[in-house]
Design a protein around this motif. Sequence first.
Motif: not given
Length: 85
Positions: A4-11, A13-19
Motif C-alpha cells: 500500500h505504501r509503495r503504491h502511494w509512493a509511486a503515485f 512521485t508520478a504526480m510530482t513529475l507531472a506537475v
Amino acid sequence: MSAHRRHWAAFATAMTLAVCGAVWMVSAWDEVKRGNGVSVGRETRSPEEIREYWTPERRRQAEPAEMPAWNPCDHFPSSLAPRCW
C-alpha cells in the motif's frame, strides 16, 4: 514497506513529475510566444506618395532587408519539439 505504501509512493512521485513537467512546459511556451521576431508596422502614406518616393534611382540603390527566419528548434526546448531531438 507494505504494498500500500509503495503504491502511494509511486503515485506521489508520478504526480510530482507531472506537475513539474506541466510547469516547465508553461514556462517554455511563454518564451516561444515572445521570441518569434516578427514586427508589424502600418504605412500611413497613400499609394501615390509611396510611388513618388520610390524613384528608379532609389530602387536601384535599395538593398533587401534580411528577413527573419523562425526555426522552431531554436525556440522550443528539445523535449517539446520531437523533430528537434
